[in-house]
Design an enzyme around this catalytic site. Structure first.
Site, PDB file in Angstrom:
ATOM      1  N   GLY A  50      20.430  46.984 -19.605  1.00 52.33           N
ATOM      2  CA  GLY A  50      21.636  47.385 -18.878  1.00 52.33           C
ATOM      3  C   GLY A  50      21.906  48.874 -18.824  1.00 52.33           C
ATOM      4  O   GLY A  50      22.452  49.374 -17.834  1.00 52.33           O
ATOM      5  N   ASP A 105      25.602  50.443 -21.930  1.00 51.77           N
ATOM      6  CA  ASP A 105      26.182  50.284 -20.596  1.00 51.77           C
ATOM      7  C   ASP A 105      27.663  49.934 -20.714  1.00 51.77           C
ATOM      8  O   ASP A 105      28.511  50.537 -20.074  1.00 51.77           O
ATOM      9  CB  ASP A 105      25.432  49.204 -19.795  1.00 51.77           C
ATOM     10  CG  ASP A 105      25.146  47.944 -20.602  1.00 51.77           C
ATOM     11  OD1 ASP A 105      25.602  47.847 -21.765  1.00 51.77           O
ATOM     12  OD2 ASP A 105      24.474  47.043 -20.079  1.00 51.77           O
ATOM     13  N   ASP A 108      32.046  45.451 -25.043  1.00 56.85           N
ATOM     14  CA  ASP A 108      32.953  44.338 -24.750  1.00 56.85           C
ATOM     15  C   ASP A 108      33.590  43.931 -26.090  1.00 56.85           C
ATOM     16  O   ASP A 108      34.526  44.576 -26.560  1.00 56.85           O
ATOM     17  CB  ASP A 108      32.071  43.256 -24.116  1.00 56.85           C
ATOM     18  CG  ASP A 108      32.800  42.018 -23.629  1.00 56.85           C
ATOM     19  OD1 ASP A 108      34.033  42.030 -23.598  1.00 56.85           O
ATOM     20  OD2 ASP A 108      32.144  41.031 -23.269  1.00 56.85           O
ATOM     21  N   PHE A 157      34.273  40.424 -15.553  1.00 57.35           N
ATOM     22  CA  PHE A 157      32.813  40.475 -15.590  1.00 57.35           C
ATOM     23  C   PHE A 157      32.309  41.313 -14.420  1.00 57.35           C
ATOM     24  O   PHE A 157      32.634  41.061 -13.264  1.00 57.35           O
ATOM     25  CB  PHE A 157      32.208  39.066 -15.533  1.00 57.35           C
ATOM     26  CG  PHE A 157      30.720  39.082 -15.682  1.00 57.35           C
ATOM     27  CD1 PHE A 157      30.135  39.275 -16.923  1.00 57.35           C
ATOM     28  CD2 PHE A 157      29.892  38.954 -14.576  1.00 57.35           C
ATOM     29  CE1 PHE A 157      28.749  39.331 -17.072  1.00 57.35           C
ATOM     30  CE2 PHE A 157      28.510  38.998 -14.701  1.00 57.35           C
ATOM     31  CZ  PHE A 157      27.937  39.182 -15.958  1.00 57.35           C
ATOM     32  N   ASP A 164      23.754  43.278 -15.059  1.00 56.35           N
ATOM     33  CA  ASP A 164      23.254  42.130 -14.300  1.00 56.35           C
ATOM     34  C   ASP A 164      24.119  40.881 -14.432  1.00 56.35           C
ATOM     35  O   ASP A 164      24.926  40.759 -15.357  1.00 56.35           O
ATOM     36  CB  ASP A 164      21.862  41.759 -14.806  1.00 56.35           C
ATOM     37  CG  ASP A 164      21.926  41.093 -16.191  1.00 56.35           C
ATOM     38  OD1 ASP A 164      22.576  41.657 -17.084  1.00 56.35           O
ATOM     39  OD2 ASP A 164      21.356  39.997 -16.364  1.00 56.35           O
TER      40      ASP A 164
END
Ligand code: 5GP
Length: 180
Positions: A50, A105, A108, A157, A164
């Site tokens: 990512g 990237d 979360d 998301f 991706d």
């Protein structure tokens, strides 16, 4: 920009490339200030797959000598974090005694960076800093300091700019969000 479909889901435009670029410029400026004139050679640790676009854009802007290394971990399946972080590759260099800047990237839950930081410290890294293009502050619940953050986003998301949905969408220049 229009909505796009990847596998079974639709995504709508969210962050255009020029805003991503400005965020990377700002992060690079901060890193350059912190590492300017350093005598060691810090390692930029790109978290595959990512962070590949983010890391390459960031690296171009860094004005001190640095090396690139890669690591691959996974905690995501589809659009959800599984909570279990698995290392599938790397780090591709010996980090013992080195200052490492993890290039992520997106942060979360933070499970990935916590696991990575512990692993790098176990391997003898002298210092581990975290640089992430994106952060979901409403989800992040760890104590690990995030040294450099490009942009904060809500708990949604997203895909694009390296990120991706089941391997699709990484090549998109802009960032898209799941259309509910
Ligand atoms: P964490 O361990 O912090 O929960 O998750 C970090 C990893 O989960 C990121 O490196 C990324 O691969 C994946 N991830 C988290 N949020 C998203 C998202 O919104 N979209 C995509 N495509 N991947 C995400």
């Amino acid at each position: 920009m229009e909505t796009i479909t990847l596998h079974d889901k639709t995504f709508r435009p969210f962050i255009p490339y020029d805003r991503i670029e400005s965020a990377i410029d700002a992060v690079a400026r901060k890193i350059n200030l912190d590492y300017e004139g350093c005598e060691d050679i810090p390692v930029l640790l790109c978290t595959l797959n990512g962070a590949i676009m983010f890391t390459s854009e960031l690296m171009k802007r860094l004005r001190f000598k640095c090396e690139l290394s890669c690591i691959k971990l996974s905690s995501y399946q589809g659009t959800r974090s599984t909570g279990t972080v698995l290392t599938t590759l790397g780090p591709t260099c010996d980090v013992k005694g080195r200052r490492v800047i993890i290039c992520e990237d997106i942060v979360d839950t933070g499970n990935t960076i916590v696991a990575m930081q512990e692993m790098l410290e176990d391997q003898g890294a002298e210092e581990v800093r975290i640089c992430t293009m994106l952060l979901k502050p409403d989800v992040y619940d760890k104590d690990v300091k995030l040294d450099y953050v490009g942009m904060e986003i809500p708990n949604a998301f997203i895909v694009g700019f390296g990120l991706d949905y089941n391997e699709l969408g990484r090549n998109l220049k802009d960032i898209y969000v799941l259309d509910k």
